[in-house]
Design an enzyme around this catalytic site. Structure first.
Site, PDB file in Angstrom:
ATOM      1  N   CYS A   1      80.842  -2.573  -1.415  1.00 31.25           N
ATOM      2  CA  CYS A   1      80.683  -4.096  -1.289  1.00 31.25           C
ATOM      3  C   CYS A   1      81.773  -4.915  -1.788  1.00 31.25           C
ATOM      4  CB  CYS A   1      79.342  -4.240  -2.517  1.00 31.25           C
ATOM      5  SG  CYS A   1      79.888  -3.602  -4.199  1.00 31.25           S
TER       6      CYS A   1
ATOM      7  N   GLU B   1      77.358  -8.857   5.782  1.00 33.59           N
ATOM      8  CA  GLU B   1      77.838  -7.612   5.280  1.00 33.59           C
ATOM      9  C   GLU B   1      77.374  -6.663   6.350  1.00 33.59           C
ATOM     10  OE1 GLU B   1      78.469  -5.893   1.000  1.00 33.59           O
ATOM     11  OE2 GLU B   1      76.331  -6.031   1.611  1.00 33.59           O
TER      12      GLU B   1
ATOM     13  N   LYS C   1      66.290   4.950 -11.278  1.00 31.49           N
ATOM     14  CA  LYS C   1      65.697   5.007  -9.844  1.00 31.49           C
ATOM     15  C   LYS C   1      66.868   5.069  -8.834  1.00 31.49           C
ATOM     16  CE  LYS C   1      63.387   5.059  -6.101  1.00 31.49           C
ATOM     17  NZ  LYS C   1      64.236   4.862  -5.217  1.00 31.49           N
TER      18      LYS C   1
ATOM     19  N   GLU D   1      74.073  -6.856  -8.970  1.00 33.69           N
ATOM     20  CA  GLU D   1      75.244  -6.691  -8.241  1.00 33.69           C
ATOM     21  C   GLU D   1      75.093  -6.415  -6.756  1.00 33.69           C
ATOM     22  OE1 GLU D   1      78.003  -5.756  -6.217  1.00 33.69           O
ATOM     23  OE2 GLU D   1      78.225  -3.772  -7.244  1.00 33.69           O
TER      24      GLU D   1
END
Length: 492
Positions: free
Chosen positions: A297, A396, A187, A263
């Site tokens: 990331c 972030e 997906k 992750e």
């Protein structure tokens, strides 16, 4: 490539379900070029019934065929896929630049060519892997028994991927999962459906993967991912994305006690020691945070510099960052392209406004480049004057934004680097290698670069501490995430 060229002519993409390319039952949804804001075309929009078909196909392919037991078949198909992807590399490259806004230079590395090559590493690993281990004879409770440990595939894998590295992350999941003998329902993010759909068409038309082994379901409906995580027929969820979504994945998977690989996010620190080449370290930090507009990331987004040289470090970083321009991703000189969407640009700009509210100063960038009135661009930005307890320094942002913070020596630098809910990556710069290595050893992250060394490789495990995730991707450790352990005892 016939599939990709058809997309350029306006043809819609397809789902790949049980070896067949088909339309989505929910119709279609548009995909945009983030550099121009133009609609590229339409992607198949799956609904719950499409997803049900895909999971059912994966379940049957795992339970009722020899795929999970035939290592030669699996590795042969992976090598064939590698050949097909390389043969159509230029078309995939153009598609990736257009849909994901990836600077074309990066597609010759981690955005396409390297992860395609990595498929071969996983095929070779599976060919030589020790699938069983003889533990010898023991006599527990007086019964002489010969024990054998077997490693077996986990089953049906739900692979849920983000938009920022649409090929690298996809192949980092597909490579080990398939090599290990699992079947997969992929997906992809709704921002980059064509990248996944092009892969699906190549698999269907150009490879010998049995039906149901790989299923690719694109959808604009974010609840599709949740359904996939909740489905009792799925044995393991491999998710890459935000920490907030990762929590939801973990919560949903807990209902059926699925194994999960996560992750997630990062707010990594680049630590510059007082014996480092300050200008070179600051220039490297500026370059890295601007790569792919900061949409990575593992990029270091906090720059920790000696307090006694803080002003000098700000000046050096501004000088380096000012030389980096937002550019057309089709230009080979570009490293900082657009953000993926207007939504993501709004998010980044919200953090820039917050920085001022928190007492910070934007000393470089901070706006939309006048040269690019179209496209979701934000200028490379340096923020000074904040402390590590501010939101801009802790959360972030996922844009070309670097926060520069002072430290008072090695111990303080380690303290600040570790004062984060995340622990994904980082960097240390210092002239004395033993000292730099000692600092690196105390920083609680899954990967670290010392003096510019590169940690990314197919054979190297990648993942994070704390809220940056659970488990490892890539390397033998990443391969074994997709395996179960079985012990068989027989009379001796």
């Amino acid at each position: 490539m016939s599939s990709h060229n058809a997309f350029w002519r306006g043809e819609s993409s397809r789902l790949l379900v049980d070896g067949t390319l088909r339309h989505g039952r929910a119709g279609e949804f548009p995909t945009l070029n983030p550099a121009t804001e133009e609609v590229l075309g339409l992607a198949a929009n799956a609904d719950a019934a499409d997803l049900d078909d895909a999971v059912g196909a994966a379940r049957r392919a795992f339970d009722d065929t020899d795929w999970s037991r035939d290592t030669a078949l699996r590795t042969g198909c992976l090598r064939q896929l590698n050949e097909v992807l390389r043969a159509h590399g230029d078309d995939l490259r153009a598609l990736t630049v257009a849909e994901a806004g990836v600077p074309v230079a990066l597609t010759y590395g981690p955005q396409l060519d390297i992860p395609v090559a990595d498929l071969m590493w996983f095929a070779d690993l599976a060919d030589g892997y020790a699938w069983s281990q003889d533990l010898g004879v023991a006599a527990p409770m007086g019964v002489r028994s010969r024990r054998t440990v077997r490693r077996e595939p986990a089953g049906v894998i739900a692979a849920i991927t983000p938009w920022n590295f649409p090929h690298q992350i996809t192949f980092a999941k597909l490579g080990p999962a398939l090599a290990a003998g699992n079947t997969v329902v992929l997906k992809p993010a709704p921002d980059t459906p064509w990248c996944a759909a092009a892969l699906g068409r190549l698999i269907a038309e150009k490879t010998d993967f049995p039906p149901g082994v790989i299923n690719i379901v694109t959808s604009a409906d974010h609840s599709i991912g949740a359904r996939l995580t909740d489905d009792p027929r799925v044995d393991l969820v491999s998710f890459t994305g935000s920490t907030a979504t990762g929590r939801s994945v973990m919560t949903t998977a807990a209902r059926t006690l699925k194994k999960v690989f996560l992750e997630l996010g990062g707010k990594s620190a680049c630590v510059v020691l007082d014996d480092a080449d300050l200008a070179a370290a600051c220039a490297m930090a500026a370059f890295m945070v601007c790569t792919h507009a900061g949409q990575g990331c593992a990029l270091a987004t906090r720059l920790l510099v000696p307090r006694t040289r803080y002003d000098e470090a700000v000046e050096a970083t501004v000088a380096a960052m000012s030389r980096i321009r937002c550019g057309d991703p089709t230009d080979r000189r570009t490293i900082c392209g657009p953000l993926i969407s207007a939504r993501q640009r709004d998010r980044v700009e919200g953090y820039l406004a917050l920085a001022a509210d928190e007492g910070g100063k934007i000393v470089c960038g901070g706006g939309r480049p006048a040269k690019h009135p179209k496209g979701f661009y934000v200028e490379p930005t340096l923020i000074a004057g904040l402390t590590n307890d501010t939101r801009v320094a802790r959360e972030e942002i996922f844009g070309p934004v670097l926060v520069i913070l002072p430290h008072d020596g090695d111990d303080d630098a380690v303290r600040i680097a570790n004062d984060s809910p995340y622990g994904l990556s980082g960097a240390v710069h210092g002239t004395d290698p033993d000292r730099a290595r000692s600092v690196a050893a105390r920083i609680r992250t899954g990967t670290l670069s010392v003096n510019g060394a590169v940690w990314y490789s197919a054979d190297a495990p990648f993942g994070g501490y704390k809220q940056s995730g659970i488990g490892r991707e890539m390397g033998v450790a990443g391969f074994e995430e997709y395996l179960e352990t079985k012990l068989i005892a027989e009379p001796a």
